[in-house]
Design an enzyme around this catalytic site. Structure first.
Site, PDB file in Angstrom:
ATOM      1  N   LYS A  35     -34.067  60.005 -13.525  1.00 61.41           N
ATOM      2  CA  LYS A  35     -32.793  59.868 -12.800  1.00 61.41           C
ATOM      3  C   LYS A  35     -31.657  60.454 -13.641  1.00 61.41           C
ATOM      4  O   LYS A  35     -31.839  60.723 -14.826  1.00 61.41           O
ATOM      5  CB  LYS A  35     -32.528  58.384 -12.502  1.00 61.41           C
ATOM      6  N   TYR A 254      -3.583  63.590 -31.525  1.00 57.35           N
ATOM      7  CA  TYR A 254      -2.718  62.804 -30.633  1.00 57.35           C
ATOM      8  C   TYR A 254      -2.530  61.395 -31.179  1.00 57.35           C
ATOM      9  O   TYR A 254      -3.485  60.762 -31.651  1.00 57.35           O
ATOM     10  CB  TYR A 254      -3.361  62.690 -29.246  1.00 57.35           C
TER      11      TYR A 254
HETATM   12  C1  LIG Z   1     -33.433  53.315 -15.174  1.00 54.89           C
HETATM   13  C2  LIG Z   1     -34.565  52.469 -14.787  1.00 54.89           C
HETATM   14  C3  LIG Z   1     -35.679  52.368 -15.620  1.00 54.89           C
HETATM   15  C4  LIG Z   1     -35.745  52.985 -16.990  1.00 54.89           C
HETATM   16  O1  LIG Z   1     -34.982  52.197 -17.882  1.00 54.89           O
HETATM   17  P1  LIG Z   1     -34.878  52.557 -19.439  1.00 54.89           P
HETATM   18  O2  LIG Z   1     -34.144  51.409 -20.023  1.00 54.89           O
HETATM   19  O3  LIG Z   1     -34.110  53.817 -19.530  1.00 54.89           O
HETATM   20  O4  LIG Z   1     -36.259  52.704 -19.938  1.00 54.89           O
HETATM   21  C5  LIG Z   1     -36.767  51.627 -15.157  1.00 54.89           C
HETATM   22  N1  LIG Z   1     -36.725  51.005 -13.953  1.00 54.89           N
HETATM   23  C6  LIG Z   1     -35.656  51.057 -13.143  1.00 54.89           C
HETATM   24  C7  LIG Z   1     -35.673  50.350 -11.850  1.00 54.89           C
HETATM   25  C8  LIG Z   1     -34.538  51.789 -13.534  1.00 54.89           C
HETATM   26  O5  LIG Z   1     -33.469  51.843 -12.735  1.00 54.89           O
END
Ligand SMILES: *Cc1c(COP(=O)(O)O)cnc(C)c1O
Length: 366
Positions: A35, A254
């Site tokens: 993702k 800044y």
């Molecule tokens: C993002 C996600 C993962 C992976 O999580 P990590 O902490 O990056 O390993 C697994 N399951 C679901 C449902 C997620 O949304």
């Protein structure tokens, strides 16, 4: 010449980290979680680096359909399932496994003509205390029974997602409850994110869902990625575009938040928060300049940041700067900035060109 800021992604590191995940869960299938554009690493690098994965997990439908076009065979899991009724037919058409976490999503399946969505592969999600997505324990059984009566549902599996897998022992009860709620030799189950893969062997079940660990960052606040045997898969780098000498008492950047304690050299790096470097990284956040340790001096601005060159006598315009990568863990930068590695990796902006290399980062001094 183009701006020197770039992001290098190592498919060798992705491959290595996937093997580490697999070693922790022998016998389980591995969904490579890709993702958010593979946590900022890009789908192309992920498809190549995770070629040994058993499936892909993400939640963006356009990306999933793109992956399906390039990988006709492996399962693709939609972590948030359908966002509207017409997604049900799309899931069937592209053979996407869908999470069902809400009664409304079951209604959408029930309302879709079976001829349009035959062969659906559904993962019923159980809420194990996150209270974000998933059926509560009291409603889970009824949801399962309802899904089982729906003709297009060819395959029904079970999934949960822990709120505290990164805290030792915190999810022991949730694992037992999930196991008890989904019994039988025919239940296919998935529960483990990276933290659970690395620390809760009894939560591996049939499919694991590692994300962050595959990219070489740690899911734990108190254990480094290196100590977990992971290799960083991304280097964010740039160069010095200016070097100046300032007097004791002179300020930098800044808000004049850095005041030179003595006469010193300051380097200006062509990377700022518009590239994805965190604006909240304070004075003292480590960077590597020309192979030597240095640190942020002055507020990070949109397109630039400034560093202390006192311990880098060789530094000059064009010197290579690593913002994070194989020497400076992304988790270290995140810790200084009050966030987690996940956020920094995902936040690399579209103006930063990405290069993919096959070697591990240490050997990729391109
Ligand atoms: C993002 C996600 C993962 C992976 O999580 P990590 O902490 O990056 O390993 C697994 N399951 C679901 C449902 C997620 O949304």
């Amino acid at each position: 010449m183009s701006r020197p800021t770039r992001c290098i992604v190592s498919t060798a590191a992705l491959r290595h980290n996937l093997e580490v995940a697999r070693r922790h869960a022998p016998g389980a299938g591995v969904w490579a979680v890709v993702k958010a554009d593979a946590y900022g690493h890009g789908i192309d690098a992920a498809l190549s680096g995770f070629d040994a994965a058993d499936g892909w997990a993400l939640l963006e439908w356009d990306k999933a359909i793109e992956i399906r076009a390039r990988d006709p065979a492996r399962p693709i899991l939609m972590l948030e399932g359908c966002f509207c009724a017409s997604d049900v037919a799309r899931a069937a058409r592209y053979r996407l496994d869908i999470v069902v976490h809400e009664e409304t999503q079951i209604d959408w399946i029930a309302r879709t003509s079976p001829s349009e969505c035959a062969g659906l592969r559904v993962w019923l999600k159980r809420n194990s205390g996150m209270n974000r997505l998933g059926f509560d324990p009291g409603a889970f059984e009824a949801a399962r029974e309802r899904l089982q009566t729906l003709e297009p549902v060819e395959n029904l599996s079970f999934l949960t997602h822990f709120a505290n897998a990164d805290r030792a022992g915190a999810e022991r009860t949730s694992v037992a409850e999930f196991a008890a709620a989904t019994p039988g030799a025919n239940s296919i189950r998935s529960a483990a994110n990276s933290a659970a893969v690395l620390s809760m062997p009894d939560a591996s079940f049939d499919w694991i869902r590692p994300g962050i660990m595959l990219y070489g960052a740690s899911p734990f606040g108190d254990r480094s990625a290196a100590s977990l045997g992971l290799l960083p898969a991304m280097r964010l780098e740039s160069t010095l575009i200016a070097v100046r000498t300032i007097a004791a008492g002179a300020c930098v950047g800044y808000g004049s938040t850095y005041v030179a304690p003595r006469p010193m050299r300051i380097g200006v790096v062509a990377c700022g928060y518009a590239d994805g470097y965190p604006r909240h990284a304070p004075n003292g956040t480590p960077v590597l300049v020309d192979g030597s340790p240095s640190m942020i001096a002055g507020r990070v601005s949109m397109d630039m940041l400034t560093v202390d060159l006192d311990r880098v006598p060789t530094a000059r315009i064009g010197s290579r700067v690593e913002l994070w990568g194989d020497h400076i863990p992304v988790d270290t930068v995140a810790g200084h900035a009050g966030t987690i590695g996940y956020e920094l990796l995902c936040a690399i902006s579209s103006r930063v060109p990405r290069t993919t290399v096959d070697s591990v980062l240490l050997e990729a001094e391109t």
